[in-house]
Design an enzyme around this catalytic site. Structure first.
Site, PDB file in Angstrom:
ATOM      1  N   SER A  12       0.838  -1.195   0.000  1.00 43.30           N
ATOM      2  CA  SER A  12       0.000   0.000   0.000  1.00 43.30           C
ATOM      3  C   SER A  12       0.872   1.244   0.000  1.00 43.30           C
ATOM      4  O   SER A  12       2.104   1.162   0.027  1.00 43.30           O
ATOM      5  CB  SER A  12      -0.917   0.007   1.232  1.00 43.30           C
ATOM      6  OG  SER A  12      -0.137   0.088   2.420  1.00 43.30           O
ATOM      7  N   LYS A  13       0.235   2.397  -0.005  1.00 40.26           N
ATOM      8  CA  LYS A  13       0.952   3.669  -0.087  1.00 40.26           C
ATOM      9  C   LYS A  13       1.938   3.856   1.066  1.00 40.26           C
ATOM     10  O   LYS A  13       2.940   4.553   0.912  1.00 40.26           O
ATOM     11  CB  LYS A  13      -0.046   4.825  -0.107  1.00 40.26           C
ATOM     12  CG  LYS A  13      -0.882   4.886  -1.380  1.00 40.26           C
ATOM     13  CD  LYS A  13      -1.881   6.018  -1.322  1.00 40.26           C
ATOM     14  CE  LYS A  13      -2.744   6.051  -2.582  1.00 40.26           C
ATOM     15  NZ  LYS A  13      -3.778   7.124  -2.523  1.00 40.26           N
ATOM     16  N   ARG A  14       1.645   3.257   2.195  1.00 43.38           N
ATOM     17  CA  ARG A  14       2.552   3.456   3.342  1.00 43.38           C
ATOM     18  C   ARG A  14       3.894   2.770   3.120  1.00 43.38           C
ATOM     19  O   ARG A  14       4.871   3.081   3.795  1.00 43.38           O
ATOM     20  CB  ARG A  14       1.918   2.970   4.629  1.00 43.38           C
ATOM     21  CG  ARG A  14       1.660   1.495   4.707  1.00 43.38           C
ATOM     22  CD  ARG A  14       0.840   1.147   5.949  1.00 43.38           C
ATOM     23  NE  ARG A  14       0.567  -0.270   6.051  1.00 43.38           N
ATOM     24  CZ  ARG A  14       1.407  -1.153   6.563  1.00 43.38           C
ATOM     25  NH1 ARG A  14       2.583  -0.745   7.021  1.00 43.38           N
ATOM     26  NH2 ARG A  14       1.088  -2.426   6.623  1.00 43.38           N
ATOM     27  N   HIS A  15       3.963   1.836   2.156  1.00 40.92           N
ATOM     28  CA  HIS A  15       5.239   1.194   1.832  1.00 40.92           C
ATOM     29  C   HIS A  15       6.055   2.035   0.848  1.00 40.92           C
ATOM     30  O   HIS A  15       7.274   1.878   0.760  1.00 40.92           O
ATOM     31  CB  HIS A  15       5.000  -0.187   1.213  1.00 40.92           C
ATOM     32  CG  HIS A  15       4.394  -1.177   2.159  1.00 40.92           C
ATOM     33  ND1 HIS A  15       3.075  -1.565   2.086  1.00 40.92           N
ATOM     34  CD2 HIS A  15       4.925  -1.847   3.213  1.00 40.92           C
ATOM     35  CE1 HIS A  15       2.820  -2.444   3.039  1.00 40.92           C
ATOM     36  NE2 HIS A  15       3.920  -2.629   3.742  1.00 40.92           N
ATOM     37  N   GLY A  16       5.392   2.916   0.119  1.00 39.85           N
ATOM     38  CA  GLY A  16       6.073   3.706  -0.919  1.00 39.85           C
ATOM     39  C   GLY A  16       5.202   3.783  -2.156  1.00 39.85           C
ATOM     40  O   GLY A  16       3.978   3.653  -2.088  1.00 39.85           O
TER      41      GLY A  16
END
Length: 507
Positions: free
Chosen positions: A253-257
């Site tokens: 998800s976005k929190r990974h990059g």
């Protein structure tokens, strides 16, 4: 042998996630390897979230990645239309066939009634499923109510007991208890088809032989098989790919990059590199090779060897592959791909001359090996376009804080003023003189000179920097490149004002 036909069927509700791009890629590789047909189908019946601009972006991103399709909304084909929103009459036709055959029925239950049923089931600790109350309505009565204008959904009749099974090409034999399924909705009361119904009609009419998709669709498969059975259609073969996860084993998800194809493109990941990397998410070539072209991947890909284990997205591995694919590019291709990033940063002109392109190719040959992504180039190229002794980095200041370092820098800045045009031969001459006068050598000799020319403590080798600076100074850029003599003059003034008075022996 039956012609292989596969499809990628995204919904245009946002930018394409790399997990979905991996699914498209595996379908494409399988079709191209088998000499089959790859179809792009747009599943846009989610009226509230589907957007034309997302469909356009989806098509652009897939083409950027290097995928093409034999049939689709933009290229046509014998099995169109290829947008579900343009196929509503087809879905209505087959829904009526199911009702007429007794395999489906009208459901008049309100959302409130269905929600009440659901909550009652959950309160009892059982899995919610439709009670089937509208099954008891005589077909003639139900049809009359619909003709009179009453809104109704269409549901499939599912046997109350038993199992339904299928063989997954990746996961083997899978079975599902029909008691947990209930009677699924085929067509909603607003006339729009449910996913598990429309996909069956589309896959059958488009002659799909293999459905290759994410494992989140495994639970949909029994419902779809029941629709195939009710219509008398032969189902395709199924292969469910593992999820793409972050390195913390949660869904990427976005929190990974970055997670979308568009984001990676804007970061300066080459399409060849992302293509190469996505192919390795759940599959590996038998020879253990890593840097592979599209043609090589087509030749090596084997759907039977795809892993059922979760695919972990490793950003560093992607960046490494990007570096390898950058190295493979011809000099003019490197320049063409780098140019938009440097233009956007305001470092290169809108109109590039042959001399500009030649200089850019040389600069990239020197700097490209120091980056992972093309969006890092503006920072690296600031070496040429930004020279500010007042803002030198801490490493540079530490070098000049040493008596010998300051002495070398001062001597270099003074001696370079004697040359109108500076080249490596003259640079060698100055270095030899400073070496004799100070006894400096190695790092103690070259690091202060680098500070004098760049106001930085580390960076490009001087024998590569100096020719690029001198040649760049002859060209017109939005931010001029200062030649070595001018850099020396400015650095000399700064050193005399900021460093020399603090150490009398260097005056």
């Amino acid at each position: 042998m039956k012609e292989i036909r596969v499809r990628f069927a995204p919904s245009p509700t946002g930018y394409i996630h790399v997990g979905n791009a991996r699914t498209a890629l595996f379908n494409w590789l399988f079709a191209r390897q088998k000499g089959g047909i790859f179809i792009l189908r747009v599943e846009d019946t989610d009226i509230e979230r589907s957007r034309e601009e997302y469909e356009a972006r989806l098509i652009a991103d897939l083409r950027w990645l290097g995928l093409d399709w034999d049939e689709g909304p933009d290229v046509g084909g014998p099995c169109g239309p290829y947008r579900q929103s343009e196929r509503l009459a087809i879905y209505a036709h087959y829904a009526q066939k199911l009702i007429d055959s007794g395999a489906a029925y009208y459901c008049f239950c309100s959302p409130e009634e269905l929600e009440r049923e659901r909550n009652e089931a959950l309160a009892k600790g059982i899995s919610p499923r439709y009670s089937g109350r509208c099954r008891q309505i005589p077909p003639e009565e139900a049809s009359a109510r619909v003709k009179a204008g009453e809104r109704a959904a269409v549901r499939l009749k599912v046997p109350p007991t038993g199992e339904i099974s299928f063989h997954d090409l990746i996961r083997g034999d899978l079975s599902f208890d029909l008691r947990l399924i209930g009677d699924p909705i085929l067509v909603r009361s607003n006339g729009l088809p449910a996913y598990n119904y429309a996909v069956v009609i589309d896959d059958h009419l488009m002659k799909i032989t293999h459905v290759i998709r994410g494992e989140d669709h495994i639970s949909n498969t029994p419902r779809q098989l029941l629709v195939y059975r009710a219509l008398g259609f032969e189902p395709p073969l199924f292969a469910h790919l593992s999820m793409v996860m972050g390195q913390d084993n949660t869904r990427l998800s976005k929190r990974h990059g970055a997670t979308s194809v568009d984001q990676f493109a804007r970061m300066g990941i080459l399409p060849e590199a992302l293509f190469n990397y996505l192919a390795f998410l759940g599959w590996a070539p038998p020879e253990g090779q890593e840097v592979l072209s599209r043609e090589e991947l087509i030749s090596l890909f084997d759907l039977r060897k795809v892993s059922r284990s979760a695919a972990i997205f490793d950003y560093e591995k992607l960046y490494w592959l990007n570096r390898q694919h950058l190295k493979r590019l011809a000099p003019e291709e490197k320049a063409r791909k780098a140019y938009p990033f440097l233009l956007e940063a305001g470092l290169l002109p809108n109109r590039m001359t042959a001399e500009h392109w030649a200089w850019l190719e040389k600069a990239l040959a020197a700097l490209l090996e120091t980056i992972d992504r093309l969006d890092q180039l503006p920072e690296r190229f600031s070496l040429f376009f930004s020279f500010s002794p007042e803002h030198m980095d801490n490493e540079a200041r530490a070098i000049l804080a040493e008596d010998l370092g300051l002495k070398v820098a001062l001597l270099f800045c003074q001696k370079i003023q004697e040359f109108d045009h500076f080249n490596l031969e003259e640079f060698s001459q100055i270095v030899t003189e400073i070496k004799k006068e100070t006894g400096a050598k190695g790092k103690s000799l070259y690091q202060p000179i680098r500070v004098a020319l760049t106001a930085r403590g580390s960076g490009l080798e001087l024998d590569r920097l100096i020719p690029l600076v001198e040649e760049g100074a002859q060209l017109s850029f939005p931010h001029p490149v200062l030649n070595c003599r001018e850099r020396g003059r400015r650095m000399l003034a700064f050193l005399k004002e900021s460093f020399e008075p603090k150490n009398g022996q260097n005056k």
